[in-house]
Enzyme design. Structure first.
Site, PDB file in Angstrom:
ATOM      1  N   HIS A 189      46.856  32.770  46.761  1.00 42.15           N
ATOM      2  CA  HIS A 189      45.595  33.560  46.588  1.00 42.15           C
ATOM      3  C   HIS A 189      45.176  33.956  45.399  1.00 42.15           C
ATOM      4  O   HIS A 189      43.912  33.792  45.191  1.00 42.15           O
ATOM      5  CB  HIS A 189      44.500  34.010  48.429  1.00 42.15           C
ATOM      6  N   HIS A 244      42.115  38.362  40.236  1.00 40.26           N
ATOM      7  CA  HIS A 244      40.585  37.530  40.419  1.00 40.26           C
ATOM      8  C   HIS A 244      40.462  36.921  38.534  1.00 40.26           C
ATOM      9  O   HIS A 244      40.379  37.584  37.718  1.00 40.26           O
ATOM     10  CB  HIS A 244      39.705  37.899  40.812  1.00 40.26           C
ATOM     11  N   GLU A 254      34.387  38.184  39.300  1.00 40.84           N
ATOM     12  CA  GLU A 254      34.084  38.029  41.053  1.00 40.84           C
ATOM     13  C   GLU A 254      32.621  39.515  40.523  1.00 40.84           C
ATOM     14  O   GLU A 254      31.412  38.101  40.591  1.00 40.84           O
ATOM     15  CB  GLU A 254      35.156  39.413  42.066  1.00 40.84           C
ATOM     16  N   HIS A 267      44.982  43.651  43.363  1.00 43.85           N
ATOM     17  CA  HIS A 267      44.785  42.376  43.011  1.00 43.85           C
ATOM     18  C   HIS A 267      43.681  41.682  41.379  1.00 43.85           C
ATOM     19  O   HIS A 267      42.855  42.548  41.578  1.00 43.85           O
ATOM     20  CB  HIS A 267      45.412  41.601  44.212  1.00 43.85           C
ATOM     21  N   HIS A 314      41.452  44.728  41.089  1.00 45.13           N
ATOM     22  CA  HIS A 314      40.349  45.132  42.693  1.00 45.13           C
ATOM     23  C   HIS A 314      41.674  46.507  42.873  1.00 45.13           C
ATOM     24  O   HIS A 314      42.867  45.524  42.848  1.00 45.13           O
ATOM     25  CB  HIS A 314      40.595  44.266  43.656  1.00 45.13           C
ATOM     26  N   THR A 356      36.002  40.778  49.030  1.00 43.63           N
ATOM     27  CA  THR A 356      35.636  39.404  48.542  1.00 43.63           C
ATOM     28  C   THR A 356      36.322  38.251  48.729  1.00 43.63           C
ATOM     29  O   THR A 356      36.604  37.473  48.576  1.00 43.63           O
ATOM     30  CB  THR A 356      35.737  39.049  47.008  1.00 43.63           C
ATOM     31  N   THR A 357      37.313  38.203  50.189  1.00 41.13           N
ATOM     32  CA  THR A 357      38.266  37.791  50.928  1.00 41.13           C
ATOM     33  C   THR A 357      37.572  37.769  52.342  1.00 41.13           C
ATOM     34  O   THR A 357      37.048  38.777  52.620  1.00 41.13           O
ATOM     35  CB  THR A 357      39.457  37.376  50.586  1.00 41.13           C
TER      36      THR A 357
END
Length: 244
Positions: A84, A111, A115, A109, A128, A195-196
């Protein structure tokens, strides 16, 4: 550049609510896309909540926000491609003091694209930094990246990117979390969620205003690694207030 790989870790033991784990029942495409997360499983029901992240940061309220107090001293422990995202886990010893409490940095991590948006603007990438206090409450510090010069701090990660989902490498070098923080620490603040999945709410969100730079080649390499965008679309702000 000094190589900081020690070995390949086959099994992963870090699947908690702090992490986007290797679960295959959710994703970013087709039948597992973000708009379907809440209906995929009872444990993801919070994804349909009223205080979800990310958001488009606009119509903010001016406030006297306390200065962020980072005490980052410990180095990175490992890096994982969990299918992911790419996630870097840290040894204990990095803290953020917020609301009179100490939050320990667990991991960061990435994105791509970002986001959160700022006044409708989406950025090529967002980091993040995920912190937790003694009660397990979370605080996420977000750093935005725009296209520009090669980012030397990110380059230390890029030279060790696990190419396949499930791969994890141990760091033996001195990857310092502080090197990823902007010089200016002005920020936006709001309440939100992971957000996941499971999209747990009650997360303190800090989005730093000082936009960092990374090269187009760095963005391209990350995007090629995942082969698809890994951003959840912005969610309704509803009755929340965004402070700055």
């Amino acid at each position: 550049m000094k190589k900081v790989l020690l070995g390949l870790v086959v099994s992963l033991g870090t699947s908690t609510t702090l992490y986007a784990d290797q679960a295959t029942d959710w994703g970013y495409e087709a039948n597992n896309a973000p708009e379907k997360w809440a209906s995929l499983s009872e444990k993801y029901h919070a994804c349909s909540g009223l205080n979800q992240s990310p958001i488009d940061i606009k119509n903010t309220t001016s406030a006297k926000l306390e200065p962020l107090k980072f005490n980052y001293a410990a180095t990175a422990k490992s890096i994982v491609n969990n299918g992911h995202t790419v996630q870097v886990d840290f040894n204990a010893g990095n803290t953020l003091t917020l609301d009179g409490q100490e939050f320990v940095l667990k991991q960061f991590h990435l994105h791509s694209p970002s986001e959160n948006k700022i006044n409708g603007v989406s950025y090529p990438m967002e980091m993040h930094l995920v912190h937790a206090n003694a009660q397990g409450e979370l605080a996420v510090v977000a750093v935005m990246y725009q296209k520009g010069q090669l980012n030397q701090s990110l380059a230390q990660i890029w030279s060790n990117l696990p190419k396949q989902a499930g791969q994890s490498f141990m760091f033996t070098g001195n990857l310092d979390a502080a090197s990823f923080l902007p010089k200016k620490l002005d920020y936006y603040r709001f309440n939100g969620s992971l957000t996941t999945p499971p999209c747990t709410e009650g997360v303190r969100w800090i989005v730093l205003k000082d936009i960092q730079s990374a090269s187009e080649a760095q963005f391209d390499e990350f995007n090629k690694l995942l082969a698809h965008p890994n951003n959840r679309p912005v969610q309704p702000v509803n009755a929340r207030i965004v402070l700055e």
